[in-house]
Design a protein around this motif. Structure first.
Motif, PDB file in Angstrom:
ATOM      1  N   ALA A 109       0.845  -1.227  -0.227  1.00 32.46           N
ATOM      2  CA  ALA A 109      -0.056   0.219   0.006  1.00 32.46           C
ATOM      3  C   ALA A 109       0.589   1.187   0.323  1.00 32.46           C
ATOM      4  O   ALA A 109       1.736   1.524  -0.041  1.00 32.46           O
ATOM      5  N   ARG A 110       0.901   2.272  -0.352  1.00 31.56           N
ATOM      6  CA  ARG A 110       1.515   3.505  -0.598  1.00 31.56           C
ATOM      7  C   ARG A 110       0.259   4.596  -0.139  1.00 31.56           C
ATOM      8  O   ARG A 110      -0.815   5.010  -1.392  1.00 31.56           O
ATOM      9  N   VAL A 111       0.580   5.524   0.198  1.00 33.79           N
ATOM     10  CA  VAL A 111       0.274   7.117   0.529  1.00 33.79           C
ATOM     11  C   VAL A 111       0.106   8.238  -0.453  1.00 33.79           C
ATOM     12  O   VAL A 111       1.469   8.596  -0.095  1.00 33.79           O
ATOM     13  N   GLU A 112       0.026   8.043  -1.215  1.00 38.49           N
ATOM     14  CA  GLU A 112      -0.160   8.860  -2.314  1.00 38.49           C
ATOM     15  C   GLU A 112      -0.156  10.403  -2.041  1.00 38.49           C
ATOM     16  O   GLU A 112       0.668  11.006  -2.256  1.00 38.49           O
ATOM     17  N   THR A 113      -1.218  10.268  -1.267  1.00 38.64           N
ATOM     18  CA  THR A 113      -1.803  11.820   0.146  1.00 38.64           C
ATOM     19  C   THR A 113      -2.359  11.809   0.912  1.00 38.64           C
ATOM     20  O   THR A 113      -3.737  11.099   0.836  1.00 38.64           O
ATOM     21  N   LEU A 114      -1.726  12.362   1.497  1.00 37.87           N
ATOM     22  CA  LEU A 114      -1.828  12.483   3.024  1.00 37.87           C
ATOM     23  C   LEU A 114      -2.356  14.015   4.013  1.00 37.87           C
ATOM     24  O   LEU A 114      -0.768  14.338   4.027  1.00 37.87           O
ATOM     25  N   ARG A 115      -2.933  14.625   3.213  1.00 38.80           N
ATOM     26  CA  ARG A 115      -3.119  16.522   3.755  1.00 38.80           C
ATOM     27  C   ARG A 115      -3.219  16.673   4.587  1.00 38.80           C
ATOM     28  O   ARG A 115      -5.232  16.762   4.475  1.00 38.80           O
ATOM     29  N   LEU A 116      -3.198  17.335   6.625  1.00 40.28           N
ATOM     30  CA  LEU A 116      -4.297  17.767   7.432  1.00 40.28           C
ATOM     31  C   LEU A 116      -3.638  19.252   7.219  1.00 40.28           C
ATOM     32  O   LEU A 116      -2.411  19.862   6.832  1.00 40.28           O
ATOM     33  N   ARG A 117      -4.927  20.534   7.517  1.00 41.62           N
ATOM     34  CA  ARG A 117      -4.639  21.651   7.637  1.00 41.62           C
ATOM     35  C   ARG A 117      -5.407  21.713   9.432  1.00 41.62           C
ATOM     36  O   ARG A 117      -5.863  21.108   9.831  1.00 41.62           O
TER      37      ARG A 117
END
Length: 600
Positions: A254-262
């Motif tokens: 599995a690969r986390v391509e995008t995980l963006r939190l603000r």
């Protein structure tokens, strides 16, 4: 005879068994007449149940609708399970010789009702509209399907197929597998009852994957998508929002391509991958840009930096470097009191749980953390009279699995309120050499604009501080206190001011917290408010002085006598330790250059 026979937790009715055997006594066929067997609240009813030599086994049975909440309440008596949700099951099974001699139809499904959780008097429903699990087997093909739909949980749908090659009859770990699985949760906030106290979630989550590989080692190809993800805990100051997630699944990886939190004005991005083989492992990289870690009114911290994380079955390793962009830690008010972990709360109408045997602690993973922390230029510490900027560098490690800090934190451009005075931090160091909660202290706060150096020195440790009066040149505590409180030598103190000194001395035993005078001064933005008699000591000669420290060496004051018709402004600038320039305007206008020298 068909009449149920009660036996405590077991009830049976219509039990009749026929057995045929040959001349040698070997069984040829066994057949049970239609009957019913009940264990606790679960009842099994069968219409066909037989076996014959050469003919195989055949069964047609049904589990009558079962109320789910009582069973869950037995397993988790403190969780508050309620509701009228019922589940039923049907079974049709035929076993014959040969690899295709298995025919099965097994269905477990919702027959009606809903499930609820009781939380502080509120009843929170799941909102089930569908709940079904089915297994079928025909000619070596085994098919498993799932379907769950609940307003408060989400939607789950899937179908998986395992094909058994002749002459094998039952699937095993090497059986080829294929199928699909989809999970959709439109509102993660509905999972709040199952979250730890104080935590709230938001956003939506969707998973869509095709399944391959083998039954013992399935492989997934698909993606996990999250939109508007949010995590909040107002008490702890966590407010993460507008999260976006895209993770791809490829076989056993599995690969986390995008995980963006603000959070606040900043973001944190996480990328990396994981493998789910015999030795599962995950590698992640975290990059923060002005990310608001804490957003409470009294605790606000924004950081930037990066960290690399490695997780496997035995260990967790974190290496990183972060800097504090800005922050405020205000401990003027203490946290709300909390219960000790050995306290059990029993609500009205509930029964206190019986203490059970202590569970063996799970094996602890090895934790290796090494994070360098730069406190930056805008981290302010405030509370208990202290108001200062913190600067320095720390290193967080975990020797023996316990957190430890190493480094020195300096207090700069700060002040310390003590004995009704706004003292200036002349020296301030907090030295960490191990446990984070007990650093060594080396702090000196002095009253500015005096002919002598008088102040307070704090040493020892955070858990056992030592506070003493300080002066240069060295003087008795009574003299230091006079300079500290009144700004004059004890020989110049009148009777009214002596009473003031006695009150200051009592403040040594008064404990923590600010008094009403300190609150008043802070409200109006002033640093000094004194009421002092003139030389004759009577009330008519009393003078009120209000002052403000504008800079490190500049002090502005307004002075007026109680019976005077006007006052005077004073501007005091300390050029050096023994040289002061004082400008005054009002009834008397003057500029003085004062040089002072003290001898014993």
């Amino acid at each position: 005879d068909g009449t149920p026979r009660a036996g405590g937790w077991l009830q049976a009715g219509g039990l009749a068994l026929q057995v045929r055997h040959d001349a040698a006594g070997a069984p040829l066929a066994v057949r049970a007449e239609p009957g019913r067997l009940q264990v606790l609240d679960a009842a099994l009813r069968w219409t066909e149940l037989q076996w014959s030599a050469g003919g195989g086994f055949a069964a047609d049975a049904e589990i009558e609708p079962i109320a789910v909440a009582p069973w869950l309440a037995r397993a988790q008596p403190q969780f508050g399970w309620e509701g009228d949700l019922t589940l039923g099951a049907t079974l049709r099974l035929r076993l014959r010789d040969g690899s295709d001699g298995v025919e099965a139809d097994v269905v477990v499904e919702r027959r009606g009702g809903d499930l609820r959780v009781r939380d502080n008097g509120n009843r929170l429903p799941f909102g089930f509209t569908d709940l079904r699990l089915a297994l079928t087997a025909r000619e070596g093909t085994w098919t498993l399907t799932q379907g769950v739909a609940a307003a408060q949980v989400g939607v789950l749908a899937g179908a998986q197929v395992a094909r058994v090659a002749a002459p094998q009859r039952w699937p095993d770990a090497a059986t080829p597998l294929e199928g699909v699985l989809e999970l959709r949760v439109d509102h993660l906030g509905t999972w709040a009852p199952w979250a730890p106290p104080g935590w709230r979630f938001g956003g939506s989550l969707r998973t869509s994957a095709s399944i391959g590989g083998r039954l013992g080692a399935p492989e997934y190809v698909g993606e996990v998508v999250g939109r508007q993800l949010a995590v909040r805990n107002l008490l702890e100051g966590v407010d993460v929002r507008d999260g976006e997630l895209l993770a791809t699944l490829r076989g056993a990886d599995a690969r986390v391509e995008t995980l963006r939190l603000r959070a606040g004005e900043g973001t944190v991005d996480v990328t990396g991958g994981a493998s789910f083989g015999a030795q599962p492992q995950a590698r992640l990289e975290l990059v923060a840009d002005r990310f608001q870690v804490l957003s409470r009114v009294d605790r606000r911290v924004a950081v930037s930096g990066r960290a690399d994380m490695l997780l496997d079955l035995d260990a967790i390793r974190v290496d990183g470097r972060f800097g504090v962009d800005r922050g405020l830690i205000d401990f003027t008010r203490s946290d709300a009191p909390t219960l000790d972990p050995d306290v059990t709360v029993v609500r009205r109408g509930e029964v206190a749980p019986e203490p059970g045997p202590a569970a063996a602690p799970p094996p602890r993973r090895r934790v290796a953390v090494e994070i360098a922390i730069d406190l930056g230029r805008d981290l302010r510490l405030r509370g208990r009279g202290l108001d200062t900027l913190l600067r320095g560098n720390l290193v967080l490690t975990t020797p023996g699995g316990r957190p430890a800090l190493a480094g020195t934190v300096r207090a700069e451009d700060g002040s310390y309120k003590a004995y009704g005075q706004n003292l200036r931090n002349e020296r301030g160091s907090v030295i960490f050499t191990g446990a984070p909660d007990n650093p060594r202290l080396d702090i000196l706060a002095i009253r500015p604009n005096l002919e002598v150096v008088a102040g307070v020195e704090i040493g020892g440790t955070a858990q056992s501080p030592r506070v003493r009066l300080f002066s240069d040149p060295a003087m008795a505590d009574a003299e230091v206190l006079a300079w500290l409180i009144l700004g004059r030598a004890p020989t110049e103190v009148g009777r009214a001011e002596a009473a003031l000194l006695q009150g200051a001395a009592m403040a040594l035993l008064a404990g923590e917290g600010e008094g009403p005078t300190a609150n008043l001064l802070r409200t109006f933005g002033i640093d000094q408010l004194t009421v002092a008699p003139t030389g004759n000591g009577d009330v008519q000669g009393t003078v009120v002085t209000v002052g403000k420290q504008v800079g490190r060496n500049l002090f502005v004051a307004y002075e007026r006598g109680i019976n005077a018709t006007s006052g005077s402004w004073q501007l005091i600038y300390r050029v050096a330790r023994r040289i002061t320039v004082r400008a005054q305007t009002g009834e008397d206008t003057a500029i003085d250059v004062i040089w002072s020298w003290r001898w014993n």
